[in-house]
Design a protein around this motif. Structure first.
Motif, PDB file in Angstrom:
ATOM      1  N   THR A 145      35.630  -8.891  70.793  1.00 22.86           N
ATOM      2  CA  THR A 145      36.381  -9.957  71.448  1.00 22.86           C
ATOM      3  C   THR A 145      36.023 -11.311  70.856  1.00 22.86           C
ATOM      4  O   THR A 145      34.840 -11.644  70.743  1.00 22.86           O
ATOM      5  CB  THR A 145      36.087  -9.981  72.959  1.00 22.86           C
ATOM      6  OG1 THR A 145      36.419  -8.706  73.523  1.00 22.86           O
ATOM      7  CG2 THR A 145      36.894 -11.067  73.656  1.00 22.86           C
ATOM      8  N   THR A 187      32.275 -14.120  68.046  1.00 21.93           N
ATOM      9  CA  THR A 187      32.740 -12.759  68.312  1.00 21.93           C
ATOM     10  C   THR A 187      31.692 -11.951  69.064  1.00 21.93           C
ATOM     11  O   THR A 187      30.537 -11.843  68.629  1.00 21.93           O
ATOM     12  CB  THR A 187      33.086 -12.039  66.994  1.00 21.93           C
ATOM     13  OG1 THR A 187      34.040 -12.826  66.268  1.00 21.93           O
ATOM     14  CG2 THR A 187      33.665 -10.667  67.266  1.00 21.93           C
ATOM     15  N   LYS A 188      32.099 -11.348  70.181  1.00 21.04           N
ATOM     16  CA  LYS A 188      31.216 -10.507  70.974  1.00 21.04           C
ATOM     17  C   LYS A 188      30.994  -9.161  70.284  1.00 21.04           C
ATOM     18  O   LYS A 188      31.691  -8.800  69.338  1.00 21.04           O
ATOM     19  CB  LYS A 188      31.812 -10.281  72.363  1.00 21.04           C
ATOM     20  CG  LYS A 188      31.866 -11.516  73.238  1.00 21.04           C
ATOM     21  CD  LYS A 188      32.345 -11.169  74.643  1.00 21.04           C
ATOM     22  CE  LYS A 188      32.296 -12.362  75.564  1.00 21.04           C
ATOM     23  NZ  LYS A 188      32.703 -12.026  76.953  1.00 21.04           N
ATOM     24  N   ASP A 199      31.764  -6.316  71.250  1.00 23.89           N
ATOM     25  CA  ASP A 199      32.925  -5.430  71.359  1.00 23.89           C
ATOM     26  C   ASP A 199      34.113  -5.902  70.532  1.00 23.89           C
ATOM     27  O   ASP A 199      35.200  -5.312  70.597  1.00 23.89           O
ATOM     28  CB  ASP A 199      33.329  -5.249  72.829  1.00 23.89           C
ATOM     29  CG  ASP A 199      33.810  -6.556  73.462  1.00 23.89           C
ATOM     30  OD1 ASP A 199      33.863  -7.595  72.764  1.00 23.89           O
ATOM     31  OD2 ASP A 199      34.133  -6.538  74.665  1.00 23.89           O
TER      32      ASP A 199
END
Length: 222
Positions: A141, A136-137, A139
Motif C-alpha cells: 500500500t 510504501t507499507k 503489504d
C-alpha cells in the motif's frame, strides 16, 4: 509552527489556485483541521496543478508507510535540505500547496492558554508552502502524506507564539514559483509574511478540541 488550520475546497479555491481536482473532495471544508487528518493539497502533474487529499504529517519513504515517533506536521525551512525526513522530497522537487484561510495559535496567559485565529488582513485564501512524500507499507500500500514548512515569525505572531515560528504563507501569484521554480527560486518564497498584511483575534477555547468543527469557532471574543 502550525498545528491547526482552516481550509476548504470550493469552486472559489479551485479558481484562485488554478487547480484541476483528481482526488479532491468537492466542497469539503474543515474549521479545525488537525494532524493526521486528510487535508487538501495542490501539486503538479507535468504542468497541470492537481488537487488531492493527503495525510497531514509526513511519513518518510524509508519509514515503510508507518508514522514516525516524532512530529512531522511542520518542517523548518532552514533544515529541509538536511533533515532526514524532508531532504528526500525537497531534493526530488515534491513541493506542494496546502490551501487555507487561516490558522490557530495558542498564547500563554495567566497560567493557561488563549486561542487566536491568524489570517490575511482581508480574509482572503492563501496557501501554506509544503512538501509531500510517498511511502510504501509492507503489504504494498502506498501512503501519501504532507508537511507544512515554517519560517521565523513576524512580530505579531511572535507575540502570540512563544517559539517564534509561523507557517510559510504564499499568495496565489507566488505559487507557481514555489511549485515549479528552481531550488533557488523556490527557497526565495520561504519568507516571513509581512505583519502589515495580516491580522489576528482571540477565539473561544472550544477550538482546543478537534472534535469541535464549525464556522462559529472563528467568531471573535472580547
Amino acid at each position: 509552527m502550525c498545528g491547526r488550520f482552516v481550509s476548504r475546497t470550493d469552486a472559489a479555491i479551485e479558481r484562485t489556485f488554478n487547480v484541476t481536482p483528481r482526488d479532491w473532495r468537492h466542497d469539503w471544508a474543515s474549521y479545525n483541521v488537525a494532524p493526521t487528518q486528510p487535508v487538501p493539497v495542490i501539486r503538479t502533474a507535468g504542468q497541470v496543478r492537481e488537487g488531492v487529499m493527503l495525510r497531514w504529517g509526513l511519513i518518510p519513504f524509508w519509514a515503510k508507510g508507518e508514522p514516525t515517533r516524532y512530529s512531522t506536521i511542520n518542517a523548518r525551512a532552514e533544515t529541509i535540505d538536511t533533515a532526514a525526513s524532508y531532504r528526500g522530497p525537497w531534493r526530488q522537487g515534491r513541493r506542494c500547496l496546502i490551501p487555507a484561510v487561516g490558522y490557530f495559535e495558542w498564547q500563554a496567559v495567566n497560567g493557561g492558554k488563549q486561542a487566536w485565529f491568524i489570517r490575511l488582513a482581508g480574509g482572503e485564501a492563501f496557501a501554506f508552502a509544503g512538501l509531500w512524500e510517498q511511502s510504501t507499507k509492507a503489504d504494498g500500500t502506498v501512503v501519501e502524506t504532507c508537511t507544512i514548512i515554517t519560517v521565523p515569525a513576524n512580530p505579531m505572531v511572535a507575540e502570540i507564539h512563544a517559539k517564534g515560528r509561523m507557517p510559510a504563507m504564499l499568495e496565489p501569484q507566488h505559487c507557481q514559483q514555489w511549485l515549479l521554480g528552481s531550488v533557488e527560486e523556490a527557497r526565495a518564497t520561504l519568507a516571513t509574511y509581512p505583519v502589515e498584511q495580516m491580522d489576528a483575534y482571540r477565539i473561544s477555547s472550544r477550538v482546543n478540541s478537534p472534535r469541535n468543527n464549525a464556522a462559529d469557532l472563528l467568531e471573535p471574543i472580547n
